[in-house]
Every structure is written in C-alpha cells, then in structure tokens.
Write an enzyme that holds these catalytic residues in place. Structure first.
Site, PDB file in Angstrom:
ATOM      1  N   GLU A 172      -7.119   0.325  -4.633  1.00 48.72           N
ATOM      2  CA  GLU A 172      -7.287   0.376  -3.008  1.00 48.72           C
ATOM      3  C   GLU A 172      -8.505  -0.265  -2.603  1.00 48.72           C
ATOM      4  O   GLU A 172      -8.618  -1.100  -1.746  1.00 48.72           O
ATOM      5  CB  GLU A 172      -6.884   1.603  -2.649  1.00 48.72           C
ATOM      6  CG  GLU A 172      -5.426   1.881  -2.676  1.00 48.72           C
ATOM      7  CD  GLU A 172      -4.941   3.578  -2.783  1.00 48.72           C
ATOM      8  OE1 GLU A 172      -5.870   4.287  -2.062  1.00 48.72           O
ATOM      9  OE2 GLU A 172      -3.904   3.951  -2.853  1.00 48.72           O
ATOM     10  N   ASP A 215     -12.780   5.547   2.927  1.00 44.73           N
ATOM     11  CA  ASP A 215     -11.514   5.605   3.322  1.00 44.73           C
ATOM     12  C   ASP A 215     -11.110   6.860   3.737  1.00 44.73           C
ATOM     13  O   ASP A 215     -10.989   7.895   3.063  1.00 44.73           O
ATOM     14  CB  ASP A 215     -10.661   5.165   2.233  1.00 44.73           C
ATOM     15  CG  ASP A 215      -9.126   5.190   2.337  1.00 44.73           C
ATOM     16  OD1 ASP A 215      -8.696   5.773   3.457  1.00 44.73           O
ATOM     17  OD2 ASP A 215      -8.543   4.916   1.366  1.00 44.73           O
ATOM     18  N   ASP A 218       0.959  -1.125  -0.087  1.00 38.54           N
ATOM     19  CA  ASP A 218       0.060   0.079  -0.193  1.00 38.54           C
ATOM     20  C   ASP A 218       1.072   1.295  -0.039  1.00 38.54           C
ATOM     21  O   ASP A 218       1.500   1.463   0.805  1.00 38.54           O
ATOM     22  CB  ASP A 218      -0.851  -0.056   1.309  1.00 38.54           C
ATOM     23  CG  ASP A 218      -1.774   1.333   1.374  1.00 38.54           C
ATOM     24  OD1 ASP A 218      -1.668   2.047   0.303  1.00 38.54           O
ATOM     25  OD2 ASP A 218      -2.339   1.450   2.555  1.00 38.54           O
ATOM     26  N   LYS A 245       2.960  11.259  -3.290  1.00 37.34           N
ATOM     27  CA  LYS A 245       1.669  10.433  -4.310  1.00 37.34           C
ATOM     28  C   LYS A 245       0.978  11.575  -4.816  1.00 37.34           C
ATOM     29  O   LYS A 245       0.544  11.337  -5.868  1.00 37.34           O
ATOM     30  CB  LYS A 245       1.102   9.614  -3.183  1.00 37.34           C
ATOM     31  CG  LYS A 245      -0.090   8.823  -3.960  1.00 37.34           C
ATOM     32  CD  LYS A 245      -0.809   7.972  -2.931  1.00 37.34           C
ATOM     33  CE  LYS A 245      -1.769   6.993  -3.727  1.00 37.34           C
ATOM     34  NZ  LYS A 245      -2.450   6.062  -2.480  1.00 37.34           N
TER      35      LYS A 245
HETATM   36  P1  ADP Z   1      -3.323   7.608   4.767  1.00 39.33           P
HETATM   37  O1  ADP Z   1      -3.726   6.505   4.140  1.00 39.33           O
HETATM   38  O2  ADP Z   1      -3.583   8.901   3.985  1.00 39.33           O
HETATM   39  O3  ADP Z   1      -1.689   7.211   4.348  1.00 39.33           O
HETATM   40  P2  ADP Z   1      -3.733   6.436   7.310  1.00 39.33           P
HETATM   41  O4  ADP Z   1      -4.763   5.655   6.804  1.00 39.33           O
HETATM   42  O5  ADP Z   1      -2.653   5.818   7.757  1.00 39.33           O
HETATM   43  O6  ADP Z   1      -3.439   7.746   6.351  1.00 39.33           O
HETATM   44  O7  ADP Z   1      -4.224   7.364   8.630  1.00 39.33           O
HETATM   45  C1  ADP Z   1      -3.612   8.122   9.419  1.00 39.33           C
HETATM   46  C2  ADP Z   1      -4.747   8.852  10.159  1.00 39.33           C
HETATM   47  O8  ADP Z   1      -5.198   7.961  11.159  1.00 39.33           O
HETATM   48  C3  ADP Z   1      -3.700   9.888  11.204  1.00 39.33           C
HETATM   49  O9  ADP Z   1      -4.556  11.210  11.058  1.00 39.33           O
HETATM   50  C4  ADP Z   1      -4.041   9.533  12.652  1.00 39.33           C
HETATM   51  O10 ADP Z   1      -4.269  10.293  13.499  1.00 39.33           O
HETATM   52  C5  ADP Z   1      -5.268   8.681  12.439  1.00 39.33           C
HETATM   53  N1  ADP Z   1      -5.472   7.495  13.258  1.00 39.33           N
HETATM   54  C6  ADP Z   1      -4.540   6.539  13.736  1.00 39.33           C
HETATM   55  N2  ADP Z   1      -4.881   5.526  14.709  1.00 39.33           N
HETATM   56  C7  ADP Z   1      -6.027   6.244  15.193  1.00 39.33           C
HETATM   57  C8  ADP Z   1      -6.877   6.018  16.215  1.00 39.33           C
HETATM   58  N3  ADP Z   1      -6.693   4.845  17.267  1.00 39.33           N
HETATM   59  N4  ADP Z   1      -7.954   6.764  16.317  1.00 39.33           N
HETATM   60  C9  ADP Z   1      -8.323   7.741  15.649  1.00 39.33           C
HETATM   61  N5  ADP Z   1      -7.523   8.020  14.553  1.00 39.33           N
HETATM   62  C10 ADP Z   1      -6.561   7.477  14.377  1.00 39.33           C
HETATM   63 MG    MG Z   2      -4.515   4.922   2.977  1.00 37.23          MG
END
Ligand code: ADP
Ligand code: MG
Length: 619
Positions: free
Chosen positions: A182, A208, A25, A86
């Site tokens: 995705e 998402d 991913d 990206k």
């Molecule tokens: P991306 O797909 O954009 O790379 P992610 O799917 O990894 O991002 O998501 C990151 C976001 O998820 C961040 O804003 C982070 O604060 C939030 N996040 C991670 N863990 C938690 C949680 N336990 N509760 C709420 N938000 C969370």
């Molecule tokens: Mg993502």
C-alpha cells in the site's frame, strides 16, 4: 528511465491493443477500484455514483448484501454481517485473539470459517466476494472484460496474508498481475518513482490514518526500487477513535454520565459528521438528539490530541528504526480518509517539518497507484518498465544447532532467487530436513516457521561430502518456493510456501524490532550455538574413530581421552562458551595424539596394501 527494466515474457502486448487493467485497494473498512483511461488514473463509481465500497458483507438466509446495503445489518444482525475481514486474512483460528462477534469454526492451526446463515464462509471467500463486486463494477463501467489486476496489501503482510489475498482474487476470477504494498502504491500515485534525479537515494514517509487502523512506513527509492526501511502502526487507532473522543468530550460538556447503546450510536454518527465538516470549515454544529454544541477546529485539535500524539510517537520510532533524521526525508505522503482532517495534517506537518503531499484524495490514492502499476504491468505503457517491490522479512533455513542461515534478506527487491550449498552432518545421512523460516533473529526459535520438507534418497556418503543445493525463489507477488537438490545424485524435492495462517501486523513488527534490538545478543547466541555444533562434530568424529581404532591407544591414553570427552560432554550442557572452548582444547591434546597414531597406522596399512596388491597381481 525511472524504473528497473525487466522483460516479463508473455506480458507485453501489441502496440495498439489496449488491455484493461485495474488497481484494487482491498481495505479494512473501505475498498475501491481504479483504472488508467487515456493516460490518466481514475477511480470507478458504482451505478449510484459511489466510489468507496464499505468492506462489509451480509449473509442472510437467501440473499447476500454488500457494501452500503450490508451496513445496516452490522447492528441488527452482527453474526451474519462480516466487517473488517482483512484482519482475519491469512490467520489461523488460534492467531485470532482480538474481539469480534462471530462464530468461528475450524481447527486451531487452520484457516477458520465464519458460521453464517448461508453456511461456513472463510475469510478468503468473503474477500473474494468484495473483490468480485469491484470487478463487476469495473466491467460495467468500462464495458469490457478485465485483463488483469493489481491488489494492494499492507507492507507488513507476511507470506500467508499475501497468499490469502491472492487466493481471494483468483476466486473472484481476477488475473493477479501483482500484489503491491500500500505505501508503495501511494508513492507511485504521486509519481515519486518518476523523479528524474536518480543520483541520490530518496526517502519517503507514508502516513496512513484510516477508519480503524494507523500505519506509517518509510520507503527508500534507490536505483529504481522501492524498499521498505521501517514500518509501524496501531491496529486499533483510526477515524473511529476520533469520533469516540468527540462523543466523550460532548458528554462532559453536557454533564451526561452514560448513554444507552442506541444514543451512543447516534452520537457517534453526529460526531463523525461534525469531524468531516471541520475539514472544510473552521467551526460546525454538533447535533446530539435534542441538543446542539458548537465545535471549532482548535477545540477539535485539543480533543483528538491524545490519539494524534500516539501516531506521532510511532512516527518518531520508525524514523529511529530507519536511522534517518528529518533532513533525510524528501516527501511525506498522506493516505487514509482521516488525514483529511486539518488537525491531522497540522500534526504531521509539525513533526516532519514540511508540507505533506495531500493533493490526491487520501482514500483513493492507494487504488490510484495500484492502477498505474497495473497499467504498466499489462503492457500499456511504452517504457515497459516494471516497478519492483521488496521482501518484508528475511527468509532463511534452519541449520545445525537451531541457527538460521539467511538466504534472502529483508528488503531484497523481488522477484529474486538465491541458491546456497549445504551438506550433511553425519556419515551415511540419507535425508535432510529443510526447515524454512522468516524473521530477523539468529535462532530458529525466535523466528517464524513457514514450512518444512524432507529431501530423501541422498546416497550415503561421509559427512560433509554431499552437495545439497537449496534454492529460494520469491516471485513478483512475494510468494516463496523452496527447492532442494543433491547435486551428485540429482535427487530433488520442493515446496511452495502456502501456510494456512500468518503473522499478525504486530507480530511482524515485533519480529523486525526484535531483530534490531537483539542483534548483539543474537551474535553471542550464534557464537555459542556454533561452538556447540563444532564441539559435537568433534565428539562425533572421535566416537567413530574409537569404534575402529581404539586398540591403538594404551589403557592410560584411552582413559585420559575418555575423561576429556566426558568433560566436554558435561560442558556442552552449560551455556558457557569459554568453558566449552577450554574443554575442546583439552580434548584436542589427547585426540591429536590419537589422530597421529591412526595416521601412522593407515600409512602402514596403505604400504602393506600395495605389497599385497603387487603380490596378488603377480599371481
Ligand atoms: P480504511 O483505509 O481503514 O478502509 P479510509 O481511508 O476510508 O479507511 O478512512 C475512513 C475514515 O476517514 C473514517 O473514520 C472517516 O470518518 C474519515 N474521513 C472521511 N472523510 C473525512 C473528512 N473529510 N475529514 C475527516 N475525516 C474523514
Ligand atoms: Mg486504507
């Protein structure tokens, strides 16, 4: 059997030989890698036990840092610390209109490069470095070379963005088995393609909410194929915005008007910690330098309502686009770290009126699905079944009058090849321009131009006689090859579509939505263009005939014909279908008489010709 079976030559392996395939991913904020071990998909950790690799690369003069090691430099050395690369993939320099701290170099219509302490780095190279980190991690952890990889891309990624991703993977030394959407990967992770009841189509919503982006897709699973019915989203709405909303609330609570940059950065970190803690408890402490506030779930829900409402209205819109109502949705899948928040889950549950699937870690689910598909593609499963994906936008070519002839429509399962015959427009035409376009509208100017090439060396023939066979072929990664061949002579030309820039997500969305919105308008525009093309053809033919046989007409006939011709030429300038059609009718009255005269003359000539031949033969 849940999936369509396709034998991929050379991809099946001996039954006992286990080949190593990974799913990656490649995310805007985080990237990660997974693989299937002993039949179970699992994410791979680095040596420090971390799963998520922040998609950040820092180019210092004599060293490069990645992920968590690069993150501190986002604030201290922003120009050399590339985040969210990206967003730059498959874009030309001119396409990049959003704010960023970088110095970009290059021509407007080409892939830009970041000016860094280590020289120029393109988005493809930077993504390749991130992929290389994950590849190395997988090799370390699996103690084996990697045989193949599936990389995920957003459903709305166009050809150029997909090609850029594929290039990056190749640069990282990965054998790309497939680029996978995705949302499709998330559905696969939950085994939604394994449903035994295949009698009915099934529809899934993939919601998402990541760090900085929001995407929602509606997938239909039908006869072994996932198709994307609709997509929507926001390129700047994610967990980071929820953090900012908490800080805003805290400032109000504490009667603070402004924070300096340093304070703001600290408050954001605290806000994020509190937000993440609330996913496990009902109430938490928000620590802000020397003060502490209590934040509970209900208050948090109120604070972020404004952001969640935005995502909900996008969800409603894609449901309308897909022409579905709530009863048509079998499952809702949560993806992205932010969907761990109880408030987000509640909002999604309320709008879709069902319990969303969230048992698989939402920031790992896409990589997990990718690894399952990779494992199938490399030939480790007995069923040998392959998952099919679909084209995100229609592909077509330009025909006379600036009209689009669609060869492959949106949502066609790939790989796919379609062939269609075209012909020449003018007598003696020896070349033909093949203009490849992508989009849902009927006029070329409203679609996206992907590339053009010229088929030369067509033997001169009467208009309409040449047989030009155009083939569009989309391979399993969504990459397009267009070939054209004149069948009577065998002249051949071909291009691979590898544009150096692409559509932004909002552009793709716009092209799709425009397609729906302008369907009626397009129909009448198409009708107008077709009427014009017909009229021009009529004029062209008449012109040719007059050159040869004008003497067959009396002076009055000729002037009436010329008058009707001039009238039609004038009407062509207008956009009035009715006026053009009337003018064509008027012209026909006179040209039909002319055609009849020509016909008689040709018959006479033919008869005479026979006599002449007889005469010459007898001599
Ligand atoms: P991306 O797909 O954009 O790379 P992610 O799917 O990894 O991002 O998501 C990151 C976001 O998820 C961040 O804003 C982070 O604060 C939030 N996040 C991670 N863990 C938690 C949680 N336990 N509760 C709420 N938000 C969370
Ligand atoms: Mg993502």
């Amino acid at each position: 059997m849940a999936l369509l079976q396709i034998a991929e030559p050379g991809q099946s392996s001996a039954p006992h030989e286990h080949r190593i395939a990974i799913g990656i991913d490649l995310g805007t904020t985080h990237s990660l890698v997974a693989t299937v071990l002993s039949g179970k998909a699992k994410v791979l950790q680095d040596q420090q036990g971390r799963v998520l690799l922040p998609s950040v690369v820092h180019y210092a003069e004599n060293r490069t840092e990645y992920g968590d090691d690069a993150k501190p430099f986002i604030t201290t050395d922003p120009k050399n610390t590339i985040i969210s690369v990206k967003r730059f993939m498959g874009r030309s320099k001119a396409d990049i209109k959003f704010q960023h701290p970088y110095v970009l170099v290059g021509e407007d219509n080409q892939m830009p490069a970041f000016e860094t302490a280590q020289g120029r780095k393109t988005p493809v190279e930077i993504s390749a470095e991130i992929l290389k980190q994950l590849k190395d991690r997988a090799e370390d952890s699996l103690k084996n070379p990697i045989n193949g990889a599936v990389i995920t891309v957003p459903a709305y990624f166009d050809e150029a963005q997909r090609q850029a991703t594929r290039d990056a993977a190749q640069l990282a030394g990965l054998n790309v088995l497939r680029l996978l959407n995705e949302p499709t990967a998330a559905a696969v992770a939950y085994g939604l393609d394994q449903d035994s009841n295949l009698a009915h189509d099934r529809n899934y919503v993939i919601y998402d909410l990541g760090g900085g982006t929001f995407d929602v897709s509606i997938l239909r699973f039908s006869q072994g194929v996932f198709e994307v019915l609709a997509t929507g989203g926001h390129t700047a709405l994610g967990g980071d915005d929820l953090d900012r909303l908490i800080v805003k609330w805290a400032k109000k609570q504490l009667n603070i008007d402004s924070l300096n940059d340093n304070e703001f950065a600290h408050w954001l970190v605290s806000a994020r910690q509190a937000k993440e803690a609330l996913s496990n408890t009902d109430s938490t402490e928000l620590k802000l330098l020397d003060q502490t506030l209590t934040l509970d779930r209900t208050t948090f829900e109120d604070i972020i309502k404004i952001a969640l409402d935005k995502t909900i209205s996008v969800c409603k819109r894609v449901m309308r686009d897909a022409k579905l109502d709530l009863n048509d949705i079998q499952n809702v899948v949560l993806v992205g770290g932010s969907t761990r928040s109880y408030a987000v889950q509640k909002a999604v549950r309320d709008v879709f009126n069902q319990e969303p699937l969230c048992t698989i870690n939402p920031d790992e689910v896409v990589a997990i699905g990718a690894s399952i598909t990779a494992n199938q593609l490399i030939g480790n499963t007995n069923d040998g079944a392959l998952l099919l994906d679909v084209t995100p936008l229609s592909l077509g070519l330009e025909t006379m009058g600036g009209l689009v002839e669609r060869l492959i429509s949106r949502n066609t399962a790939i790989p796919v090849a379609r062939r269609q015959e075209f012909t020449t427009y003018q007598d003696g035409q020896t070349a033909m321009l093949i203009h490849v376009v992508q989009g849902e509208r009927d006029l070329v100017e409203h679609c996206r131009s992907l590339g053009r090439f010229v088929l030369r060396g067509i033997p001169p023939m009467t208009a309409g006689q040449a047989r030009i066979e155009v083939t569009y072929q989309v391979d399993a990664d969504g990459l397009l090859t267009v070939a054209a061949k004149e069948t009577t002579s065998g002249v051949h030309a071909q291009i691979d579509i590898k544009p150096s820039y692409g559509l932004s997500d909002s552009d793709t969305e716009r092209l799709l939505l425009d397609g729906f919105k302008f369907a009626e308008e397009d129909k009448s525009l198409r009708h107008l263009q077709e009427t014009k093309v017909e009229a021009k053809r009529e004029l062209e033919a008449l012109e040719q005939a007059l050159k040869v046989d004008a003497q067959l007409l009396t002076a009055t006939q000729l002037s009436k014909l010329n008058l009707a011709k001039a009238n039609l030429e004038a009407q062509l300038e207008s956009a009035e279908i009715k006026a053009i059609e009337d003018a064509v009718e008027q012209l026909k009255i006179h040209s039909d008489a002319f055609a009849a005269a020509r016909m008689n003359q040709h018959i006479d000539a033919a008869l005479k010709g026979t006599k002449l031949d007889d005469w010459s033969n007898s001599n």
